[in-house]
Design a protein around this motif. Structure first.
Motif, PDB file in Angstrom:
ATOM      1  N   GLU A 181      -3.127   6.488  16.881  1.00  0.00           N
ATOM      2  CA  GLU A 181      -2.807   7.289  15.694  1.00  0.00           C
ATOM      3  C   GLU A 181      -4.004   8.146  15.259  1.00  0.00           C
ATOM      4  OE1 GLU A 181      -2.579   4.075  15.949  1.00  0.00           O
ATOM      5  OE2 GLU A 181      -0.428   3.572  15.858  1.00  0.00           O
ATOM      6  N   ALA A 182      -5.196   7.554  15.360  1.00  0.00           N
ATOM      7  CA  ALA A 182      -6.395   8.300  14.971  1.00  0.00           C
ATOM      8  C   ALA A 182      -6.620   9.484  15.897  1.00  0.00           C
ATOM      9  CB  ALA A 182      -7.610   7.376  14.992  1.00  0.00           C
ATOM     10  N   LEU A 183      -6.410   9.291  17.199  1.00  0.00           N
ATOM     11  CA  LEU A 183      -6.600  10.376  18.161  1.00  0.00           C
ATOM     12  C   LEU A 183      -5.575  11.488  17.958  1.00  0.00           C
ATOM     13  CD1 LEU A 183      -7.449   8.308  21.351  1.00  0.00           C
ATOM     14  CD2 LEU A 183      -8.963   9.884  20.143  1.00  0.00           C
ATOM     15  N   GLN A 184      -4.342  11.103  17.634  1.00  0.00           N
ATOM     16  CA  GLN A 184      -3.322  12.124  17.343  1.00  0.00           C
ATOM     17  C   GLN A 184      -3.732  12.939  16.123  1.00  0.00           C
ATOM     18  OE1 GLN A 184      -0.841  13.204  18.953  1.00  0.00           O
ATOM     19  NE2 GLN A 184      -0.225  11.642  20.415  1.00  0.00           N
ATOM     20  N   HIS A 185      -4.241  12.244  15.123  1.00  0.00           N
ATOM     21  CA  HIS A 185      -4.689  12.937  13.907  1.00  0.00           C
ATOM     22  C   HIS A 185      -5.840  13.892  14.221  1.00  0.00           C
ATOM     23  CE1 HIS A 185      -5.759  13.542   9.680  1.00  0.00           C
ATOM     24  NE2 HIS A 185      -7.032  13.349  10.052  1.00  0.00           N
ATOM     25  N   LEU A 186      -6.805  13.426  15.015  1.00  0.00           N
ATOM     26  CA  LEU A 186      -7.960  14.268  15.353  1.00  0.00           C
ATOM     27  C   LEU A 186      -7.539  15.479  16.163  1.00  0.00           C
ATOM     28  CD1 LEU A 186     -10.630  11.562  16.247  1.00  0.00           C
ATOM     29  CD2 LEU A 186     -10.518  12.976  14.188  1.00  0.00           C
ATOM     30  N   VAL A 195     -12.951  15.068  21.251  1.00  0.00           N
ATOM     31  CA  VAL A 195     -11.655  14.364  21.208  1.00  0.00           C
ATOM     32  C   VAL A 195     -11.228  13.970  22.620  1.00  0.00           C
ATOM     33  CG1 VAL A 195      -9.206  14.594  20.641  1.00  0.00           C
ATOM     34  CG2 VAL A 195     -10.932  15.458  19.058  1.00  0.00           C
ATOM     35  N   GLY A 196     -11.485  14.850  23.594  1.00  0.00           N
ATOM     36  CA  GLY A 196     -11.162  14.527  24.988  1.00  0.00           C
ATOM     37  C   GLY A 196     -11.940  13.317  25.490  1.00  0.00           C
ATOM     38  N   PHE A 197     -13.211  13.238  25.113  1.00  0.00           N
ATOM     39  CA  PHE A 197     -14.043  12.084  25.479  1.00  0.00           C
ATOM     40  C   PHE A 197     -13.477  10.805  24.870  1.00  0.00           C
ATOM     41  CE2 PHE A 197     -17.367   9.217  23.925  1.00  0.00           C
ATOM     42  CZ  PHE A 197     -17.950   8.810  25.125  1.00  0.00           C
ATOM     43  N   LEU A 198     -13.106  10.859  23.596  1.00  0.00           N
ATOM     44  CA  LEU A 198     -12.545   9.679  22.925  1.00  0.00           C
ATOM     45  C   LEU A 198     -11.222   9.263  23.559  1.00  0.00           C
ATOM     46  CD1 LEU A 198     -13.290  10.604  19.192  1.00  0.00           C
ATOM     47  CD2 LEU A 198     -14.498   8.917  20.605  1.00  0.00           C
ATOM     48  N   GLN A 199     -10.429  10.257  23.966  1.00  0.00           N
ATOM     49  CA  GLN A 199      -9.151   9.948  24.621  1.00  0.00           C
ATOM     50  C   GLN A 199      -9.383   9.216  25.938  1.00  0.00           C
ATOM     51  OE1 GLN A 199      -6.854  13.383  25.702  1.00  0.00           O
ATOM     52  NE2 GLN A 199      -5.101  12.180  26.413  1.00  0.00           N
ATOM     53  N   GLU A 200     -10.350   9.681  26.728  1.00  0.00           N
ATOM     54  CA  GLU A 200     -10.663   9.024  28.009  1.00  0.00           C
ATOM     55  C   GLU A 200     -11.099   7.575  27.796  1.00  0.00           C
ATOM     56  OE1 GLU A 200     -13.567  11.330  30.043  1.00  0.00           O
ATOM     57  OE2 GLU A 200     -12.230  13.052  30.366  1.00  0.00           O
ATOM     58  N   ARG A 201     -11.963   7.370  26.788  1.00  0.00           N
ATOM     59  CA  ARG A 201     -12.422   5.999  26.521  1.00  0.00           C
ATOM     60  C   ARG A 201     -11.267   5.118  26.056  1.00  0.00           C
ATOM     61  NH1 ARG A 201     -15.670   7.298  29.206  1.00  0.00           N
ATOM     62  NH2 ARG A 201     -17.956   7.288  29.049  1.00  0.00           N
ATOM     63  N   SER A 202     -10.384   5.669  25.247  1.00  0.00           N
ATOM     64  CA  SER A 202      -9.231   4.906  24.748  1.00  0.00           C
ATOM     65  C   SER A 202      -8.304   4.527  25.891  1.00  0.00           C
ATOM     66  CB  SER A 202      -8.481   5.736  23.701  1.00  0.00           C
ATOM     67  OG  SER A 202      -7.404   5.004  23.162  1.00  0.00           O
ATOM     68  N   GLU A 203      -8.089   5.459  26.832  1.00  0.00           N
ATOM     69  CA  GLU A 203      -7.241   5.176  27.997  1.00  0.00           C
ATOM     70  C   GLU A 203      -7.867   4.086  28.865  1.00  0.00           C
ATOM     71  OE1 GLU A 203      -6.850   8.905  29.943  1.00  0.00           O
ATOM     72  OE2 GLU A 203      -5.404   9.707  28.501  1.00  0.00           O
ATOM     73  N   ALA A 204      -9.203   4.180  29.058  1.00  0.00           N
ATOM     74  CA  ALA A 204      -9.902   3.196  29.896  1.00  0.00           C
ATOM     75  C   ALA A 204      -9.808   1.795  29.308  1.00  0.00           C
ATOM     76  CB  ALA A 204     -11.367   3.608  30.053  1.00  0.00           C
ATOM     77  N   LEU A 205      -9.744   1.679  27.995  1.00  0.00           N
ATOM     78  CA  LEU A 205      -9.662   0.374  27.328  1.00  0.00           C
ATOM     79  C   LEU A 205      -8.224  -0.084  27.127  1.00  0.00           C
ATOM     80  CD1 LEU A 205     -12.437   0.951  24.610  1.00  0.00           C
ATOM     81  CD2 LEU A 205     -12.569  -0.591  26.599  1.00  0.00           C
ATOM     82  N   GLY A 206      -7.270   0.748  27.541  1.00  0.00           N
ATOM     83  CA  GLY A 206      -5.865   0.383  27.419  1.00  0.00           C
ATOM     84  C   GLY A 206      -5.302   0.556  26.018  1.00  0.00           C
TER      85      GLY A 206
END
Length: 498
Positions: free
Chosen positions: A153-158, A172-183
Motif C-alpha cells: 500500500e505504501a509503494l502504491q501511494h508513493l 520508488v523503483g529501488f524500494l519496489q525491487e527490495r519489497s519483491e525480493a522480500l516477498g
C-alpha cells in the motif's frame, strides 16, 4: 530589432562614439562634491542641490566597498579535501543523523560515488520521502522502519503521489525491487505512476522564457512567468469571444488588446477581493506579463497593450534574515576546503557578495574585463548597460593569484558560459549546506546581502542604486532591511529629488 541585437552582443570593453553607449565609470573623481553629499549626518542628509551620484569620489566608493565589516573575516587554514570529499561530509553530517530507516541508507550508500550535486538531490528526495511516509502512516519520523516503506500500500501511494521526478522514480523503483525480493510485493506487480501532462507553452511565451534563462533570471521567476502566461491565455480562450474555440497555446498574441488585458486585470482583482490571490501575487503577475509584452514589442515592433494594465499598492518586500560575518567566513572556508578550483570559485562568489554581481554577469566575465593595474572591473549589466566599478581589495588579491596561474579559459571562471553559471548555482547549495546555512533561495542571495550591508552604512540611496546597478531607486528599498521596521526608508526615498 537589428540595433537591439547589436547592443546585446556588444562587449562592455568596447566603447562607442555614441555617448549613451559609452562604458563610463560609475563614480568619477570629484572629492569635494563627494564630501558634500556624503556628509556624516546620515543617509538622508542631502535635502537639496545637485544629486548626480556618479560624480562620487573614487576613493570614497572604494572606502565603502572595502569597509572592514563588508569583507570576509580572515579564513582559517584547513586541509584541502576537494570535491571528492563532499559526499562523505553529507553522509557523516546529514544522512547518519537525519535518515533513520536502514533501507533508505542502503540506497544512499549505493549512490555515494555519484556526482556531489546528484547525491545532494537524492538526499533532498529522501528527506521528502520520509515526510510523505510520516503522513501516510501517521507516525513520527523516529518511529518509521524499513517495513513501512516496503508495504504494498505504501509503494502504491508513493508511485501515485511521490514519484514526480526522475530521481524520485528511481527511489520508488529501488524500494519496489527490495519489497519483491522480500516477498512483500507480488513480483512485477504494476504500480500506478502518475502521468502528469505538462501544460502546453505558447510559442511567444517560450521565447520570453528563453530570454529569462539567458539573462540568468531565477528559476522561480521563470516558473512563475510560465504559470501566469498560461493563466492569461487560458482565461482569454475561455472568457473572451474573440478567442473562443482557440487553444490557449494557439492564441494569436498580436490580437490581444488593451481591453482584453483590462478584463483579465479585473478578473484578478476579483480574486484578490475573494482572498484567492494575495496582493503581492497579483502584482507579480502584472509585472511579469508587462515585461513579457514589452519584450514582444521590442522584438516584433508592435505596440504593447499595457498602458492601463497596472499593479496595485502592495508590500513588495519580504523580510529576510542575513548571515553573520562568521557564517560568511564558514561559507568561504567550505569553498577553500571542498572546491577543486578554490581560487576561481572564491572569485566568483566574492564578486557576487562584495560587488553585488548577478549570476549571469559573473559567468560572462572575461580577463579583458579586469584591469589589475587600475583595480577596476567592466560589467555588462542587466539590459546591456556597461559599468566600470572599482574592485574590493581582497577580490583583487585573488584575481592576481589566479592571473599568475596563467588561465586559458575563454571566460574568467571557465570555458563554457552555461557550465560556469550552473556550477556556481549548484555549488552554492553544497557549500551552504556544509557551512550550516538554512537561508532559503539560491546564489542571488549574495546580491541581497551586498545591498543590505551597504544600506547599513548610512550611504545615500542614490549611491546604493549606482553600486547595485538597479534601474529604479525605489528598488533599493527592497533590500534595505534595517529601515523596514519603521517604514522610514520608502517614505524618505519618495521625497528625494533625483
Amino acid at each position: 530589432m537589428e540595433k537591439d541585437e547589436l547592443n546585446k552582443s556588444a562587449n562592455p570593453r568596447q566603447t562607442s562614439k555614441n555617448a549613451d553607449d559609452k562604458a563610463q565609470e560609475s563614480f568619477r573623481q570629484n572629492a569635494s562634491f563627494a564630501e558634500k553629499i556624503l556628509a556624516e549626518e546620515g543617509i538622508f542628509s542631502c535635502q537639496g542641490g545637485e544629486h548626480d551620484i556618479r560624480k562620487l569620489a573614487r576613493e570614497r566608493i572604494e572606502g565603502m566597498l572595502n569597509a572592514e565589516h563588508l569583507l570576509p573575516l580572515p579564513l582559517e587554514e584547513k586541509q584541502h579535501v576537494g570535491r571528492s570529499g563532499i559526499n562523505q561530509w553529507i553522509w557523516d553530517h546529514k544522512i547518519s543523523k537525519d535518515i533513520a530507516p536502514d533501507i533508505l541508507k542502503e540506497y544512499l550508500e549505493s549512490c555515494i560515488s555519484n556526482n556531489p550535486w546528484y547525491f545532494y538531490v537524492k538526499l533532498k528526495a529522501m528527506t521528502e520521502l520520509q515526510v510523505e511516509m510520516c503522513r501516510f502512516h501517521k507516525l513520527p519520523a523516529l518511529s518509521l522502519t524499513s517495513d513501512h516503506f516496503l508495504q504494498s500500500e505504501a509503494l502504491q501511494h508513493l508511485a501515485a503521489r511521490f514519484a514526480t521526478s526522475k530521481v524520485k522514480k528511481l527511489i520508488v523503483g529501488f524500494l519496489q525491487e527490495r519489497s519483491e525480493a522480500l516477498g512483500l510485493l507480488e513480483e512485477k506487480a504494476p504500480l500506478t505512476h502518475v502521468r502528469r501532462q505538462g501544460k502546453k507553452v505558447h510559442p511567444r511565451a517560450h521565447e520570453y522564457f528563453e530570454q529569462l534563462v539567458k539573462e540568468g533570471i531565477s528559476k522561480d521567476t521563470q516558473r512563475h512567468f510560465l504559470e501566469h502566461a498560461h493563466h492569461l491565455f487560458s482565461w482569454l480562450s475561455k472568457n473572451m469571444r474573440d478567442f473562443n474555440g482557440i487553444e490557449a497555446d494557439e492564441i494569436p498574441i498580436f490580437q490581444i488588446t488593451a481591453t482584453h488585458l483590462e478584463e483579465f486585470r479585473a478578473y484578478l482583482l476579483k480574486k484578490v477581493r475573494e482572498g484567492t490571490y494575495s496582493k503581492i501575487t497579483f502584482c507579480h503577475c502584472i509585472y511579469l506579463l508587462r515585461s513579457f509584452f514589452r519584450f514582444l514589442s521590442r522584438k516584433y515592433g508592435f505596440p504593447a497593450p499595457i498602458r492601463r494594465f497596472k499593479a496595485i499598492t502592495a508590500p513588495r518586500y519580504k523580510q529576510r534574515d542575513l548571515p553573520s560575518d562568521e557564517e560568511i567566513k564558514l561559507f568561504f572556508e567550505a569553498v577553500d576546503t571542498y572546491s577543486d578550483e578554490p581560487i576561481i570559485e572564491r572569485i566568483g562568489y566574492s564578486l557576487m557578495l562584495f560587488l553585488g554581481l548577478r549570476l549571469n554577469e559573473t559567468a560572462q566575465l572575461t580577463w579583458k574585463d579586469i584591469n589589475i593595474s587600475t583595480g577596476t572591473i567592466s560589467i555588462l549589466s542587466k539590459g546591456g548597460k556597461p559599468h566600470l566599478l572599482p574592485l574590493p581589495k581582497r577580490v583583487l588579491e585573488d584575481l592576481k593569484s589566479a592571473q599568475r596561474q596563467q588561465p586559458s579559459g575563454k571566460y574568467l571562471l571557465g570555458t563554457n558560459l552555461k557550465t560556469i553559471a550552473l556550477r556556481l548555482y549548484r555549488n552554492f547549495k553544497l557549500y551552504s549546506l556544509i557551512a550550516g546555512w538554512t537561508y532559503p533561495g539560491g546564489v542571488h542571495f549574495f546580491r541581497h546581502i551586498f545591498i543590505s550591508r551597504l544600506g547599513g552604512q548610512n550611504i545615500l540611496p542614490q549611491a546604493i542604486k549606482e553600486l547595485s546597478r538597479v534601474v529604479e531607486l525605489n528598488t533599493v528599498s527592497l533590500y534595505m532591511h534595517l529601515a523596514q521596521q519603521k517604514d522610514r526608508l520608502l517614505t524618505e526615498i519618495n521625497k528625494l529629488q533625483y
